[in-house]
Design a protein around this motif. Structure first.
Motif, PDB file in Angstrom:
ATOM      1  N   UNK A 211       0.818  -1.082  -0.197  1.00  0.00           N
ATOM      2  CA  UNK A 211       0.207   0.116   0.120  1.00  0.00           C
ATOM      3  C   UNK A 211       1.043   1.260  -0.024  1.00  0.00           C
ATOM      4  N   UNK A 212       0.615   2.261  -0.879  1.00  0.00           N
ATOM      5  CA  UNK A 212       1.338   3.507  -0.653  1.00  0.00           C
ATOM      6  C   UNK A 212       0.446   4.562   0.034  1.00  0.00           C
ATOM      7  N   UNK A 213       1.385   5.447   0.709  1.00  0.00           N
ATOM      8  CA  UNK A 213       0.884   6.330   1.636  1.00  0.00           C
ATOM      9  C   UNK A 213       0.732   7.630   0.935  1.00  0.00           C
ATOM     10  N   UNK A 214      -0.102   8.802   0.955  1.00  0.00           N
ATOM     11  CA  UNK A 214       0.184  10.177   0.502  1.00  0.00           C
ATOM     12  C   UNK A 214       0.440  11.103   1.177  1.00  0.00           C
ATOM     13  N   UNK A 237       4.180   0.580   2.196  1.00  0.00           N
ATOM     14  CA  UNK A 237       4.250  -0.710   3.313  1.00  0.00           C
ATOM     15  C   UNK A 237       3.640  -2.014   2.829  1.00  0.00           C
ATOM     16  N   UNK A 238       3.891  -3.004   3.534  1.00  0.00           N
ATOM     17  CA  UNK A 238       3.322  -4.367   3.240  1.00  0.00           C
ATOM     18  C   UNK A 238       1.681  -4.374   3.652  1.00  0.00           C
ATOM     19  N   UNK A 239       0.864  -4.948   3.137  1.00  0.00           N
ATOM     20  CA  UNK A 239      -0.335  -4.816   3.349  1.00  0.00           C
ATOM     21  C   UNK A 239      -1.185  -6.123   3.454  1.00  0.00           C
ATOM     22  N   UNK A 271       7.224   2.611   7.050  1.00  0.00           N
ATOM     23  CA  UNK A 271       6.865   3.323   5.722  1.00  0.00           C
ATOM     24  C   UNK A 271       8.459   3.368   4.977  1.00  0.00           C
ATOM     25  N   UNK A 272       8.750   2.528   3.887  1.00  0.00           N
ATOM     26  CA  UNK A 272       9.873   2.552   3.053  1.00  0.00           C
ATOM     27  C   UNK A 272       9.534   3.681   2.097  1.00  0.00           C
ATOM     28  N   UNK A 273      10.572   4.732   2.055  1.00  0.00           N
ATOM     29  CA  UNK A 273      10.119   5.776   1.340  1.00  0.00           C
ATOM     30  C   UNK A 273      10.258   5.475  -0.254  1.00  0.00           C
ATOM     31  N   UNK A 409      20.298  -4.474   0.458  1.00  0.00           N
ATOM     32  CA  UNK A 409      18.921  -5.350   0.614  1.00  0.00           C
ATOM     33  C   UNK A 409      18.151  -4.365   1.424  1.00  0.00           C
ATOM     34  N   UNK A 410      16.773  -3.899   0.668  1.00  0.00           N
ATOM     35  CA  UNK A 410      16.100  -2.873   1.336  1.00  0.00           C
ATOM     36  C   UNK A 410      14.821  -3.625   1.693  1.00  0.00           C
ATOM     37  N   UNK A 411      14.583  -3.788   2.973  1.00  0.00           N
ATOM     38  CA  UNK A 411      13.441  -4.592   3.285  1.00  0.00           C
ATOM     39  C   UNK A 411      12.351  -3.683   4.132  1.00  0.00           C
ATOM     40  N   UNK A 412      11.063  -4.677   4.081  1.00  0.00           N
ATOM     41  CA  UNK A 412       9.952  -3.828   4.796  1.00  0.00           C
ATOM     42  C   UNK A 412       9.722  -4.282   5.946  1.00  0.00           C
ATOM     43  N   UNK A 413      10.682  -5.468   6.681  1.00  0.00           N
ATOM     44  CA  UNK A 413      10.301  -5.950   7.732  1.00  0.00           C
ATOM     45  C   UNK A 413       9.063  -6.946   7.689  1.00  0.00           C
ATOM     46  N   UNK A 414       8.224  -7.085   8.524  1.00  0.00           N
ATOM     47  CA  UNK A 414       7.293  -8.003   8.509  1.00  0.00           C
ATOM     48  C   UNK A 414       5.750  -7.460   8.956  1.00  0.00           C
ATOM     49  N   UNK A 415       4.627  -7.939   8.373  1.00  0.00           N
ATOM     50  CA  UNK A 415       3.493  -7.752   8.827  1.00  0.00           C
ATOM     51  C   UNK A 415       3.009  -9.173   9.475  1.00  0.00           C
ATOM     52  N   UNK A 416       2.737  -9.405  10.629  1.00  0.00           N
ATOM     53  CA  UNK A 416       2.431 -10.658  11.202  1.00  0.00           C
ATOM     54  C   UNK A 416       1.048 -10.567  12.053  1.00  0.00           C
TER      55      UNK A 416
END
Ligand code: CA
Length: 423
Positions: A211-214, A237-239, A271-273, A409-416
């Motif tokens: 998902x992108x954030x404005x 972010x991951x969604x 939030x990964x830019x 490596x550019x990561x997002x972490x996780x959504x758990x």
């Protein structure tokens, strides 16, 4: 080139191999600890750099930031400063974390207080989500669903290749990683039943999305031209867009998804830019037929980001059940935002825009249980010997994502998220 993205940069903060958060990433989030109220931070290795602390102690001097900008429950005001300003902050943080810079590195008293071990912090919602829109932009996903429920010969509706299909979802039930959800109840009707019944969903599913954030509004009535779309997008972010398939099938005609979708959507907290994702730009799929001029993009607008879903049964181990990639998206984020506003719809700072389920071309890259187990006809076998057609109580669903290039490596972490029995 953005200086903070230089693959040669190295931080004095220890970054383990395969960490999602090297000095080239610096994603923004909101955290709290036992001692600290909610505030803004940036991830580096296994630490959070406390932006409130840095700001209050003069390390961000010269950036002309409003006082208290980081000492807040959400990042909305910060990202609303615009990309020029937030980019300058990321560049400054990169400088401060650079192994060749001694300002913070050699100031032990301050660096110890500014760096918080991640395992001592709780991650919160990074933004107050003002509005949530969900698209349906993966051609593989739309084709799979159309094949299952309608006609394999005409899997895509006639509009699908002309516009990025979407709907307005529910902002209030977007939750960060680590927040459990309850199995939702609702009305369903089995195909062979005369009457609907009421009870817990039997077909709880995840949807692998980004998902992108404005970060910048447009005036009501003023479309965002496609060439300016990225000025309005802060990051991604991951969604996990939770779905109840049996409720969905019964309720969605004629106005689309409602209670099958609005009970929860889970996000990764960092939030990964878009700036950090710059090295991972790739061309999207060829669009045929040609799109209207307001949807035409030039250059690489997709991102090569590996996406993965794991399912962990109660007390069991993680099973990777899907490997997909953000680059498969047919409609890119620029097209989604240009289309969203072409009628004059005004967007807000802190809006969230789901990509739609991101499925790839092969059966192991499908981004939902509906597709992976093909409507329940091909159950997935787990390492503990059990099978899944959909998500069961006690299951934990974990999504991860990262891009990798030039050794960075550019990561997002996780959504758990764990699924609890119905309330
Ligand atoms: Ca969705």
């Amino acid at each position: 080139m953005i200086k903070a993205n230089d693959p040669k940069l190295k931080s004095w903060v220890d970054v383990p191999k395969n960490s999602d958060f090297p000095i080239q990433n610096l994603p923004f989030g909101i955290f709290k600890t036992q001692y600290l109220e909610a505030g803004a931070g940036v991830a580096i290795g296994e630490y959070i750099l406390d932006l409130t602390y840095l700001h209050e102690n003069g390390f961000l001097f010269g950036l002309d930031l409003p006082s208290g900008i980081f000492n807040q429950q959400y990042l909305n005001d910060f990202i609303g400063l615009g990309k020029k300003k937030t980019r300058a902050v990321r560049e400054r943080l990169s400088e401060l974390l650079d192994i060749n810079n001694g300002e913070l590195q050699n100031d032990k008293a301050n660096s110890e207080l500014a760096l918080i071990p991640m395992d001592e912090a709780e991650m919160l919602m990074p933004v107050k989500v003002q509005n949530y829109t969900d698209f349906y932009s993966s051609i593989e996903h739309a084709t799979n669903v159309g094949t299952m429920f309608r006609d394999p010969e005409n899997a895509l509706f006639p509009n699908w290749k002309h516009l990025p299909v979407g709907y307005h979802g529910r902002a209030s039930s977007i939750i960060p990683t680590g927040v459990d959800i309850y199995r939702p109840k609702g009305q369903t009707k089995a195909p062979d039943a005369d009457q609907p019944s009421f009870g817990p969903t039997k077909r709880l599913d995840f949807e692998l999305e980004t998902a992108f954030i404005t970060c910048k509004e447009n005036e009501l009535g003023e479309p965002i031209p496609i060439g300016k779309a990225e000025d309005h997008i802060f990051g991604i972010v991951l969604f996990n867009d939770w779905s109840a398939r049996d409720i969905q099938v019964w309720e969605y005609v004629p106005l689309g998804p409602f209670l099958a979708k609005n009970f929860a959507s889970s996000i990764s907290p960092w939030i990964v830019t878009l700036d950090a994702l710059e090295p991972f730009r790739v061309a999207g799929p060829k669009q045929e037929p040609k799109v209207f001029p307001y949807l035409e993009t030039k250059g690489n607008k997709n991102f090569d980001v590996n996406l993965e879903v794991s399912l962990q049964p109660e007390g069991g181990e993680e099973n990777v059940i899907c490997k997909s990639n953000f680059k498969y998206m047919y409609w890119n984020i620029n097209q989604q935002l240009a289309h969203h506003t072409v009628n004059g719809c005004n967007i807000q700072v802190g809006d969230m825009y789901g990509s739609g389920t991101i499925s790839g071309p092969t059966p192991d890259s499908y981004g939902s249980m509906l597709e992976l187990a093909w409507k329940g006809t091909k159950p997935i076998k787990l390492s503990d010997g059990s099978e899944r057609k959909f998500i069961e109580d006690g299951d934990t669903v974990i999504m991860r994502g990262y891009g990798e290039k030039d050794g960075v490596r550019i990561g997002f972490g996780e959504v758990k998220t764990k699924v609890l029995p119905t309330k």
